[in-house]
Motif scaffolding. Structure first.
Motif, PDB file in Angstrom:
ATOM      1  N   ALA A  81       1.034  -0.964   0.308  1.00 48.12           N
ATOM      2  CA  ALA A  81      -0.030   0.197  -0.194  1.00 48.12           C
ATOM      3  C   ALA A  81       0.572   1.426  -0.069  1.00 48.12           C
ATOM      4  CB  ALA A  81      -0.879   0.431   1.316  1.00 48.12           C
ATOM      5  N   PRO A  82       0.234   2.231  -0.858  1.00 42.98           N
ATOM      6  CA  PRO A  82       1.364   3.806  -0.423  1.00 42.98           C
ATOM      7  C   PRO A  82       1.312   3.751   1.195  1.00 42.98           C
ATOM      8  CG  PRO A  82      -0.933   3.878  -2.254  1.00 42.98           C
ATOM      9  CD  PRO A  82      -0.623   2.438  -0.912  1.00 42.98           C
ATOM     10  N   PHE A  83       2.132   4.961   1.357  1.00 41.36           N
ATOM     11  CA  PHE A  83       2.910   4.846   2.084  1.00 41.36           C
ATOM     12  C   PHE A  83       1.871   5.823   3.558  1.00 41.36           C
ATOM     13  CE2 PHE A  83       5.602   7.586   5.824  1.00 41.36           C
ATOM     14  CZ  PHE A  83       5.773   6.478   6.251  1.00 41.36           C
ATOM     15  N   LEU A  84       1.312   6.569   2.466  1.00 40.27           N
ATOM     16  CA  LEU A  84       0.432   7.547   3.519  1.00 40.27           C
ATOM     17  C   LEU A  84      -0.802   6.590   3.808  1.00 40.27           C
ATOM     18  CD1 LEU A  84       0.102  10.487   4.474  1.00 40.27           C
ATOM     19  CD2 LEU A  84      -1.036  10.553   2.208  1.00 40.27           C
ATOM     20  N   VAL A  85      -1.059   6.324   3.039  1.00 41.50           N
ATOM     21  CA  VAL A  85      -2.396   5.285   3.867  1.00 41.50           C
ATOM     22  C   VAL A  85      -1.673   3.959   4.206  1.00 41.50           C
ATOM     23  CG1 VAL A  85      -3.524   2.855   2.766  1.00 41.50           C
ATOM     24  CG2 VAL A  85      -3.243   5.046   1.508  1.00 41.50           C
ATOM     25  N   VAL A  86      -0.445   3.740   4.725  1.00 35.36           N
ATOM     26  CA  VAL A  86       0.111   3.286   5.435  1.00 35.36           C
ATOM     27  C   VAL A  86       0.040   3.953   6.968  1.00 35.36           C
ATOM     28  CG1 VAL A  86       1.844   2.190   6.353  1.00 35.36           C
ATOM     29  CG2 VAL A  86       1.851   1.272   4.308  1.00 35.36           C
ATOM     30  N   VAL A  87       0.229   4.537   6.932  1.00 38.75           N
ATOM     31  CA  VAL A  87       0.925   6.097   7.988  1.00 38.75           C
ATOM     32  C   VAL A  87      -0.792   6.153   8.767  1.00 38.75           C
ATOM     33  CG1 VAL A  87       1.224   8.358   8.842  1.00 38.75           C
ATOM     34  CG2 VAL A  87       3.185   7.039   7.941  1.00 38.75           C
ATOM     35  N   ALA A  88      -1.268   6.260   7.855  1.00 36.91           N
ATOM     36  CA  ALA A  88      -2.946   7.150   8.096  1.00 36.91           C
ATOM     37  C   ALA A  88      -4.041   5.644   8.810  1.00 36.91           C
ATOM     38  CB  ALA A  88      -3.614   7.444   6.806  1.00 36.91           C
ATOM     39  N   ALA A  89      -3.648   4.484   8.193  1.00 38.22           N
ATOM     40  CA  ALA A  89      -4.865   3.709   8.640  1.00 38.22           C
ATOM     41  C   ALA A  89      -4.194   2.983  10.246  1.00 38.22           C
ATOM     42  CB  ALA A  89      -4.455   2.551   8.104  1.00 38.22           C
ATOM     43  N   GLY A  90      -2.768   2.737  10.364  1.00 35.48           N
ATOM     44  CA  GLY A  90      -1.866   2.668  12.060  1.00 35.48           C
ATOM     45  C   GLY A  90      -2.243   3.552  12.841  1.00 35.48           C
ATOM     46  N   ALA A  91      -2.264   5.191  11.967  1.00 34.90           N
ATOM     47  CA  ALA A  91      -3.173   6.360  13.577  1.00 34.90           C
ATOM     48  C   ALA A  91      -4.448   6.094  13.306  1.00 34.90           C
ATOM     49  CB  ALA A  91      -2.567   7.514  12.619  1.00 34.90           C
ATOM     50  N   VAL A  92      -5.818   5.415  12.330  1.00 39.57           N
ATOM     51  CA  VAL A  92      -7.147   5.554  12.489  1.00 39.57           C
ATOM     52  C   VAL A  92      -6.976   4.384  13.498  1.00 39.57           C
ATOM     53  CG1 VAL A  92      -9.340   4.855  11.159  1.00 39.57           C
ATOM     54  CG2 VAL A  92      -7.842   6.360  10.913  1.00 39.57           C
ATOM     55  N   THR A  93      -6.300   2.909  13.300  1.00 33.85           N
ATOM     56  CA  THR A  93      -6.590   1.865  14.426  1.00 33.85           C
ATOM     57  C   THR A  93      -5.730   2.489  15.717  1.00 33.85           C
ATOM     58  OG1 THR A  93      -5.676   0.707  12.345  1.00 33.85           O
ATOM     59  CG2 THR A  93      -5.224  -0.420  14.485  1.00 33.85           C
ATOM     60  N   ALA A  94      -5.286   3.007  15.578  1.00 30.13           N
ATOM     61  CA  ALA A  94      -5.077   3.532  17.226  1.00 30.13           C
ATOM     62  C   ALA A  94      -5.847   4.348  17.836  1.00 30.13           C
ATOM     63  CB  ALA A  94      -2.828   4.212  17.271  1.00 30.13           C
ATOM     64  N   ALA A  95      -6.156   5.326  17.170  1.00 36.22           N
ATOM     65  CA  ALA A  95      -7.277   6.158  17.651  1.00 36.22           C
ATOM     66  C   ALA A  95      -8.037   5.491  18.113  1.00 36.22           C
ATOM     67  CB  ALA A  95      -7.690   7.148  16.491  1.00 36.22           C
ATOM     68  N   LEU A  96      -8.964   4.779  17.097  1.00 32.50           N
ATOM     69  CA  LEU A  96     -10.568   3.879  17.072  1.00 32.50           C
ATOM     70  C   LEU A  96     -10.177   3.010  18.703  1.00 32.50           C
ATOM     71  CD1 LEU A  96     -11.595   2.998  13.233  1.00 32.50           C
ATOM     72  CD2 LEU A  96     -12.421   4.981  15.434  1.00 32.50           C
TER      73      LEU A  96
END
Length: 104
Positions: A81-96
């Protein structure tokens, strides 16, 4: 040994290591074995940094929202996956996970 003594000693050691790189013959640095060691050492140090940042909280090992976030990011990286998607998905996972109180 005080903190400043350790900092100065480490700085001198780093400078000496860098100077050794300029003194060594180019043929030694172009050999396949040192290049492979340098590549593997970089990966090992980065991996250790990720593990420490994901699992450590002071001197204790803690499993919280960071671990699932890193796992999601690793899966997305594995899926290319694109790096921006990776970072955003990790952040959203932790936030949720933190928002719902599953992992503090």
């Amino acid at each position: 040994m005080t903190l400043w003594t350790a900092v100065i000693a480490a700085s001198i050691l780093c400078l000496a290591l860098k100077a050794v790189g300029y003194v060594l013959p180019q043929s030694w640095l172009d050999a396949p074995r040192p290049a492979r060691i340098a590549d593997l050492l970089t990966v090992a140090l980065l991996s250790a940094l990720v593990v420490v940042q994901a699992l450590a909280s002071g001197p204790a090992i803690v499993v919280d929202a960071r671990l699932p976030a890193v796992c999601v990011a690793a899966l997305l990286l594995w899926a290319r996956a694109p790096f921006l998607v990776v970072v955003a998905a990790g952040a959203v996972t932790a936030a949720l996970l933190r928002a719902f109180g599953w992992a503090t």
